[in-house]
Write a protein that holds these residues in place. Structure first.
Motif, PDB file in Angstrom:
ATOM      1  N   SER A   9       0.623  -1.158  -0.068  1.00 32.48           N
ATOM      2  CA  SER A   9      -0.178  -0.046   0.097  1.00 32.48           C
ATOM      3  C   SER A   9       0.933   1.375  -0.041  1.00 32.48           C
ATOM      4  CB  SER A   9      -0.777   0.041   1.176  1.00 32.48           C
ATOM      5  OG  SER A   9      -1.429   1.374   1.435  1.00 32.48           O
ATOM      6  N   ASN A  10       0.304   2.355  -0.542  1.00 33.32           N
ATOM      7  CA  ASN A  10       1.257   3.633  -0.337  1.00 33.32           C
ATOM      8  C   ASN A  10       0.605   4.375   0.500  1.00 33.32           C
ATOM      9  OD1 ASN A  10       2.439   3.273  -3.114  1.00 33.32           O
ATOM     10  ND2 ASN A  10       0.536   3.893  -3.938  1.00 33.32           N
ATOM     11  N   ASN A  11      -0.230   3.787   1.459  1.00 26.51           N
ATOM     12  CA  ASN A  11      -1.010   4.636   2.656  1.00 26.51           C
ATOM     13  C   ASN A  11      -0.058   4.204   4.042  1.00 26.51           C
ATOM     14  OD1 ASN A  11      -2.965   6.198   1.190  1.00 26.51           O
ATOM     15  ND2 ASN A  11      -3.775   4.343   1.239  1.00 26.51           N
ATOM     16  N   ALA A  80      10.712   3.038   0.401  1.00 27.77           N
ATOM     17  CA  ALA A  80       9.907   1.686   0.700  1.00 27.77           C
ATOM     18  C   ALA A  80      10.263   1.256   1.779  1.00 27.77           C
ATOM     19  CB  ALA A  80      10.225   0.867  -0.562  1.00 27.77           C
ATOM     20  N   SER A  90       2.081  -3.760   4.952  1.00 27.95           N
ATOM     21  CA  SER A  90       1.887  -2.909   4.090  1.00 27.95           C
ATOM     22  C   SER A  90       1.011  -3.599   2.930  1.00 27.95           C
ATOM     23  CB  SER A  90       3.053  -2.386   3.388  1.00 27.95           C
ATOM     24  OG  SER A  90       3.070  -1.574   2.216  1.00 27.95           O
TER      25      SER A  90
END
Length: 292
Positions: A9-11, A80, A90
């Motif tokens: 996830s990018n959150n 990352a 993630s």
């Protein structure tokens, strides 16, 4: 549980090593087992365990050690996530996004993806200053889930092992986010304001059990789309739900089990509602308030 090929996830916001946002000074970390002990002491003394935990939270700040007390604003680390723990949560968060986005679209609604804040020891949130002793929590004030990954080690010490047991914990917190988006959390708070403490507590338990059911709904669809599960994975999650059932924790104190003081539901209730979500994949089946 096969998750390593899943997308991250990018959150995720990684505050580990970045301080608490209040001037990190070490602090006293009592962890999940210590929290259990505090809750049991509260029951024994007739005190509110939440008040005792609040006192411990204050002590963590006071006993942080000698040095500057200057307040600083922590920022998440960029880049990352490279450690296994970070990658795992993630990917799990990404799997929740891949399920809840289309489910909300089917309801004609938009899913606002929550943030996941990783921290160590202590952190500030829109819901106040918290320590790792609080365990994972969802804050509706900023739509964030907060977790210190040491919780997973302590969960295992209580008898809940397996990667999907850990994923269930995140699924439960995302379930609270879903409740918030649907207005369920606000409605429960409105009703509680005019209820007796006993009835208010029953609604709180129903809210927690519904989050368990929503975690099951997520697992139902995640197994079909983003991550691969087997029967052992589901049993790991069921065992995790049972391990933190209120009756089990009360039994550890050697006292009589008192349902009126439950906060999350009994081991049996938590297992049954999670299983119902997994088996049905139907959010409408998660009406835990029907008999509350």
């Amino acid at each position: 549980m096969r998750w390593r090929s899943g997308r991250q996830s990018n959150n995720v916001e990684d505050y580990r090593g970045a301080g608490s946002g209040r001037g990190r000074r070490g602090g006293l970390r009592i962890g999940l087992l210590g929290t259990v002990a505090i809750v049991l002491i509260g029951w024994y003394m007739g005190a509110n365990p939440l008040q005792l935990l609040g006192l411990v939270g204050g002590a963590n700040t006071i006993l942080g050690g000698i040095g500057s007390t200057e307040t600083t604003q922590a920022s998440p680390q960029g880049g990352a996530l490279n450690d296994d723990g970070g990658k795992f949560v993630s990917v799990v968060l990404g799997a929740t996004e891949d399920v809840w986005n289309p489910l909300f679209q089917q309801m004609g609604k938009r899913y606002l993806e929550p943030k996941l804040a990783l921290f160590e020891g202590e952190i500030d949130s829109a819901c106040g200053f918290s320590t790792a002793a609080s365990g994972p929590f969802y804050c509706p004030g900023d739509n964030k889930i907060y977790i210190d990954l040491s919780f997973f080690r302590e969960l295992k010490a209580l008898g809940a092992s397996g990667e999907f047991a850990q994923a269930y914990v995140l699924g439960h917190e995302v379930g609270h986010h879903v409740q918030n988006l649907l207005g369920i959390t606000t409605e429960v708070s409105r009703l509680q304001a005019r209820m007796s403490p006993r009835d208010s507590n029953a609604l709180s338990v129903a809210l927690e059990l519904q989050a368990d059911c929503y975690a099951g709904v997520w697992a139902h669809y995640a197994n079909q789309t983003t991550i691969q599960l087997d029967s052992n994975d589901i049993e790991d999650a069921v065992n995790a739900a049972a391990s933190i059932g209120d009756d089990r924790l009360q039994g550890m104190s050697g006292k009589r089990v008192n349902p009126d003081s439950f906060t999350h539901g009994s081991a049996r209730q938590r297992m049954e509602w999670f299983r119902l979500g997994v088996q049905s994949g139907d959010m409408s089946q998660c009406n835990t308030f029907k008999n509350s």
